[in-house]
Design an enzyme around this catalytic site. Sequence first.
Site, PDB file in Angstrom:
ATOM      1  CG  ASP A   1      49.356  -3.128 -31.954  1.00  0.00           C
ATOM      2  OD1 ASP A   1      49.559  -2.038 -32.497  1.00  0.00           O
ATOM      3  OD2 ASP A   1      49.980  -3.495 -30.938  1.00  0.00           O
TER       4      ASP A   1
ATOM      5  CG  ASP B   1      53.732   2.060 -27.934  1.00  0.00           C
ATOM      6  OD1 ASP B   1      54.335   1.015 -27.709  1.00  0.00           O
ATOM      7  OD2 ASP B   1      52.644   2.091 -28.524  1.00  0.00           O
TER       8      ASP B   1
END
Length: 682
Positions: A181, A240
């Site tokens: 990430d 996202d």
Amino acid sequence: MTRHLHTRTVRRRAAGAVGAVVAGLLCAAGPAAPGAVAAPGARSVAPRLDDGLARTPPMGFNNWNSTGCRAEFDQDMVKGIADLFVEKGLRDAGYEYVNLDDCWALPERDADGKLVPDPARFPDGIAAVADYVHAKGLKLGIYTSAGTKTCSSVGFPGALGHEYSDARQFADWGVDYLKYDNCNNQGVDAKQRYTTMRDALADATRATGRPIVYSICEWGQNKPWEWAADVGHLWRTTGDISDNWSSMLSILKQNLPLAPYAGPGHWNDPDMLEVGNGGMTDTEYRSHFSMWSVMAAPLLIGSDLRTASAATLGILGNEEVVAVDQDPLGRQGTVLSAEGGRWVVAKEMADGSRAVALFNESGSAQRISTSARAVGLPAASGYALRDLWQHRTSHTAGTIAATVPAHGTVLVRVSADARWAQYPPAVELGLDGTPLFEAGRSVTLTSTLTDLGRTAARDVSVTLDGPAGWRARALSPTGADAVPPGRSLRTTWRVTAPAGTESGSYGLTLRAVHRSAAGARVETVVPLAASVVVAPPPGVSSLGDLPWMTAANGWGPVERNTSNGESAAGDGGPLTIGGTVYADGLGVHAESSVEFYTGGACETVTADVGVDDEKSTNGTVTFEVWADGTEAASTGVLDTTMPAQPLSADVTGAEVIRLTVTDAGDGIDSDHADWANATLTC
């Protein structure tokens, strides 16, 4: 996902950062990491990922959407998912990775700087879980961040400065997949951070023999599709995804233009699947799954398999659709057309066939068509046409067409097959006219069945059914002994919604049955949405007070007379643009679409439009007014620095108007948009 509970702002900014997807701006390498720690034995590794991994897009599961950091995320839950992969046939369908997301570790490293699995969640350690997963014929994935901390509110240890040590731990544990990430990255150049982990994973593989698929999750901020093919096996192209239509649609539109960058071993990743999480209909989930497969996207299940419905498992386990995603040629589908929300996306397959998605972005049924030639197939006397959701094969003379339900997708596989004559002719079935009803009044609609094949459709019959109490009376023949190739059967219907029917959406079903020359029976069903509407009153009305037909929104519901609060109805504030507060209007969030019935009796829509003051940065939107599918007015790009702009549209004679807010092409990032003082004059 990109993260997590407290990091809504970080996540949303990530979405906005991919706004120039189509612009193709080059990313520049930044400075070296200040204070970066090189592991002992680290050395420069020539860029390469010819390691044979991820030759098709990875398929599996990620726990974040179903458990987050809750206590239920533990080794028993992970083992249970592996069991379900086997029990539900998902392993046999191609899913293989069981991936842990954030919160698997303790908040601090040990005295030797090593990561420590949380003993409450994983008392037997990660290696034991990997052994269990491997024994099921599956693989284990793990998560960390290319920063000092991960993305959860707790902030578990990230790998920045610890890449070689962490990579070796993962390999020693038997990890097969790393999601890396982007939180708490300290401003270190992205390409440098992700390349360092690539080299660390390569070093760990050499030492242990454990290959690890490498998933770059920097949210598309630095255009990884331009540089990451020799760094990782897949890279996130967007912020996202959320479990709603507008989010899925926005991400789809950002990922589609990136087809040239994908291929075996290097994939565009538009984020995990939301199928089964409950925020969309099954029709929308089939579209989601179809379009991810046509885009050769990784298929990572993001719903809770422990409670998955039969419908969810049916979508995820459709092996014919999975085969499109997993085709060894590795081509991402390309857009052939997208007019009026009617998308045609075609994907070349290894056997020479084409997978073709007829995708309907709009809120009403649409006819979408293309041809075998347009999708790249050679000239032939006939073509085999395999419907991958209906699981049946017909033949066509060359036309590929269907009436696609609102937010639906017809996914077919087309080939120049010399055996085409053994299949029944394909038919196209649709309805002319808009199924809008005022209670107690009749509407005339016309159905059309067209033979798309080289042989006649025989013993043809058509029916139209509505809810209990509705009447659908045929005014012309509903059947024919034969419909020749290229010809149609048209039937006129008078349909009545009972007096007293409440406004809202109701289902109609158009159905046809025909037989091939060999006697094979074929049934075609087209589900349609009928709207019972109320005519607007004469004079000037506030749109914030009128009933709408449909409303779709990027985050949270469309709000009446308040701004959009992104979550539950009523959680917004006063409509405020440029310091001016407005009492009336609509509060939305891009991508947004709100439809109103005007019944041909209205003339003008007016509003003061802009980005709400509650978002001081990032928000960029455009406003549009559509009248019966034709754009009647629009603004340019508006942002947070601009005062309200007056917008007026002539909608004279329109049956339906649609107020649309787009993300201005840069992703749905803080796009709180207000239709202030919005009025309709009738």
